[in-house]
Design a protein around this motif. Structure first.
Motif, PDB file in Angstrom:
ATOM      1  N   ASN A 150       6.588  20.266 -18.278  1.00 57.73           N
ATOM      2  CA  ASN A 150       7.956  19.779 -18.476  1.00 57.73           C
ATOM      3  C   ASN A 150       8.197  18.542 -17.611  1.00 57.73           C
ATOM      4  O   ASN A 150       7.912  18.554 -16.411  1.00 57.73           O
ATOM      5  CB  ASN A 150       8.973  20.857 -18.099  1.00 57.73           C
ATOM      6  N   LYS A 152       9.796  15.964 -15.263  1.00 60.43           N
ATOM      7  CA  LYS A 152      10.796  16.028 -14.200  1.00 60.43           C
ATOM      8  C   LYS A 152      11.219  14.637 -13.723  1.00 60.43           C
ATOM      9  O   LYS A 152      12.347  14.441 -13.286  1.00 60.43           O
ATOM     10  CB  LYS A 152      10.251  16.841 -13.009  1.00 60.43           C
ATOM     11  N   HIS A 153      10.299  13.686 -13.822  1.00 62.43           N
ATOM     12  CA  HIS A 153      10.565  12.308 -13.366  1.00 62.43           C
ATOM     13  C   HIS A 153       9.882  11.372 -14.359  1.00 62.43           C
ATOM     14  O   HIS A 153       8.671  11.432 -14.542  1.00 62.43           O
ATOM     15  CB  HIS A 153       9.985  12.128 -11.951  1.00 62.43           C
ATOM     16  N   GLN A 199      23.370  12.855 -19.403  1.00 64.24           N
ATOM     17  CA  GLN A 199      24.705  13.323 -19.000  1.00 64.24           C
ATOM     18  C   GLN A 199      25.502  12.202 -18.344  1.00 64.24           C
ATOM     19  O   GLN A 199      26.721  12.118 -18.513  1.00 64.24           O
ATOM     20  CB  GLN A 199      24.566  14.495 -18.030  1.00 64.24           C
ATOM     21  N   ASN A 223      20.738  10.451 -15.805  1.00 61.53           N
ATOM     22  CA  ASN A 223      20.744  11.824 -15.295  1.00 61.53           C
ATOM     23  C   ASN A 223      20.728  12.829 -16.436  1.00 61.53           C
ATOM     24  O   ASN A 223      21.607  12.803 -17.307  1.00 61.53           O
ATOM     25  CB  ASN A 223      21.977  12.050 -14.421  1.00 61.53           C
ATOM     26  N   TYR A 224      19.729  13.688 -16.439  1.00 58.33           N
ATOM     27  CA  TYR A 224      19.608  14.784 -17.395  1.00 58.33           C
ATOM     28  C   TYR A 224      19.638  16.102 -16.617  1.00 58.33           C
ATOM     29  O   TYR A 224      19.378  16.120 -15.411  1.00 58.33           O
ATOM     30  CB  TYR A 224      18.297  14.674 -18.177  1.00 58.33           C
ATOM     31  N   PRO A 225      19.929  17.215 -17.274  1.00 55.82           N
ATOM     32  CA  PRO A 225      20.036  18.498 -16.547  1.00 55.82           C
ATOM     33  C   PRO A 225      18.769  18.894 -15.793  1.00 55.82           C
ATOM     34  O   PRO A 225      18.845  19.452 -14.695  1.00 55.82           O
ATOM     35  CB  PRO A 225      20.348  19.508 -17.655  1.00 55.82           C
ATOM     36  N   GLU A 226      17.591  18.604 -16.372  1.00 57.44           N
ATOM     37  CA  GLU A 226      16.349  19.089 -15.778  1.00 57.44           C
ATOM     38  C   GLU A 226      15.419  17.985 -15.277  1.00 57.44           C
ATOM     39  O   GLU A 226      14.339  18.285 -14.762  1.00 57.44           O
ATOM     40  CB  GLU A 226      15.580  19.948 -16.799  1.00 57.44           C
ATOM     41  N   HIS A 227      15.807  16.713 -15.476  1.00 56.54           N
ATOM     42  CA  HIS A 227      14.915  15.637 -15.039  1.00 56.54           C
ATOM     43  C   HIS A 227      15.699  14.335 -14.841  1.00 56.54           C
ATOM     44  O   HIS A 227      16.866  14.243 -15.222  1.00 56.54           O
ATOM     45  CB  HIS A 227      13.776  15.430 -16.044  1.00 56.54           C
ATOM     46  N   LYS A 228      15.028  13.371 -14.254  1.00 55.94           N
ATOM     47  CA  LYS A 228      15.596  12.048 -14.011  1.00 55.94           C
ATOM     48  C   LYS A 228      14.776  10.991 -14.744  1.00 55.94           C
ATOM     49  O   LYS A 228      13.543  11.073 -14.810  1.00 55.94           O
ATOM     50  CB  LYS A 228      15.585  11.716 -12.514  1.00 55.94           C
ATOM     51  N   ASP A 249       5.867  19.296 -14.352  1.00 52.62           N
ATOM     52  CA  ASP A 249       5.671  20.429 -13.444  1.00 52.62           C
ATOM     53  C   ASP A 249       4.243  20.978 -13.486  1.00 52.62           C
ATOM     54  O   ASP A 249       3.935  21.969 -12.813  1.00 52.62           O
ATOM     55  CB  ASP A 249       6.689  21.541 -13.716  1.00 52.62           C
TER      56      ASP A 249
END
Length: 359
Positions: A150, A152-153, A199, A223-228, A249
């Motif tokens: 998934n 994350k960055h 978001q 900005n997203y809920p689970e990653h940048k 991850d």
């Protein structure tokens, strides 16, 4: 949608503007696609056009091109401030329209064009050609195959080294100029294609070169809920920067250099020829133990944009870049500017209806 290809009839195209973008990208890509006929170019420099395109009719004004009775599709590759007024004129004349990025100067202009195209039942599309770049396609492939887990960055750079300010409209303080409106649409569109709407947006946009009139550096975080997602462009990067850096991850992937199609076009390589879109710079996937493994980069092919425009006009497929997708890019462009100006985090100024169309 009106169909303009009947009984094998080719689509007659008028290109408005023969500056860098029109000459380097649009003209060769259009000419490389069977079924598209670059018939006419609007330019004040007929000699320049005729050197490259001896069989094409050259007219002095956009209005002549738009109102020419034989033209089916108008491609607008003129300065950004002219996009909305010329697209409006073309849509009102019943023509199908492709607009170079950025779509317009602001979201209201974009919304007005979308509404007009719907009213006139004509195709309106925006030239987000870098959806077909090798570097992006490679990163997309690695993510979709789950090779890094998934995300994350996600970091995307288009950097250049141009310390001297040039005398051209993109570097003058005029509406629609500056590096963020030039390169921002490319990296925004790619991010939105991968991850959808963020978001919120945080932007830092600056003018760093001596004598510069308009921004030449931008650093924007989605900005997203689970990653940048980090989007960055600069005129003062001589090297040492990866085109993409993505951390998941399970693993990481980097792509060092940018897609080569622009360089190929500048060198006179014919789109679709033997080595077109090839990228010898492998992606590198780093596993959990930081061990690198090469991952071959797929070919890029920006011809696909115009191939799909042709097929959309013949009723075989949908618009490759729906204008509401380009409106979303405009929303991020504007949010980043407002964030930079105010020092605050911004949300996207999209309606519920527009967001629903982007799902």
């Amino acid at each position: 949608m009106n169909k303009v290809t009947k009984d094998g009839k080719s689509i007659n195209v008028a290109l408005i503007g023969y500056g860098f973008v029109g000459k380097t990208f649009h003209a060769p890509l259009i000419q490389s696609v069977p079924g598209l006929n670059l018939t006419l170019v609007s330019s004040r420099d007929a000699e320049k056009v005729k050197r490259d395109l001896p069989d094409v009719t050259v007219v002095a004004t956009p209005e002549e091109a738009i109102h020419h009775p034989d033209i089916d599709l108008v491609v607008i590759a003129s300065p950004n401030a002219t996009h909305a007024p010329l697209a409006t004129l073309a849509l009102n004349a019943g023509k199908h329209v492709v607009v170079d990025k950025p779509f317009t100067l602001d979201m209201q202009e974009a919304r007005d064009l979308i509404a007009l195209a719907q009213e006139k039942q004509t195709l309106l599309s925006v030239f987000h050609n870098r959806r077909w770049d090798s570097d992006y396609l490679g990163i997309k492939e690695v993510i979709e195959q789950g090779l890094i887990g998934n995300v994350k960055h996600f970091e995307s750079h288009i950097d250049r080294f141009r310390p001297e300010v040039r005398v051209r409209w993109r570097e003058q303080n005029v509406p629609g100029s500056g590096l963020w409106f030039d390169l921002g649409p490319h990296i925004i569109d790619q991010a939105l294609q991968l991850f959808g709407l963020p978001q919120s947006v945080q932007g830092n946009i600056a003018t760093l070169r001596e004598g510069a009139e308009i921004n030449d550096w931008a650093h924007v975080v989605l900005n997203y809920p689970e990653h940048k997602v980090i989007l960055h462009c600069s005129m003062l990067a001589a090297g040492g920067v990866q085109r993409f850096t993505v951390h998941g991850d399970k693993a990481s992937v980097v792509k060092a250099t940018i897609d080569q199609q622009e360089s190929q076009l500048l060198a006179g390589v014919i789109p679709g020829s033997e080595h077109w879109g090839e990228d010898s710079d492998d992606l590198v996937v780093f596993d959990a133990n930081a061990q690198p493994k090469p991952h071959s980069t797929p070919k890029g092919d920006q011809r696909q944009y115009y191939i799909q425009i042709r097929d959309a006009l013949s009723g075989k497929r949908s618009n490759p870049v729906h204008p509401v997708e380009a409106l979303a890019v405009m929303a991020v462009l504007e949010a980043a500017v407002k964030s930079s100006d105010t020092g605050t985090t911004q949300t996207l100024s999209l309606t519920d209806s527009e967001r629903a169309k982007l799902q």
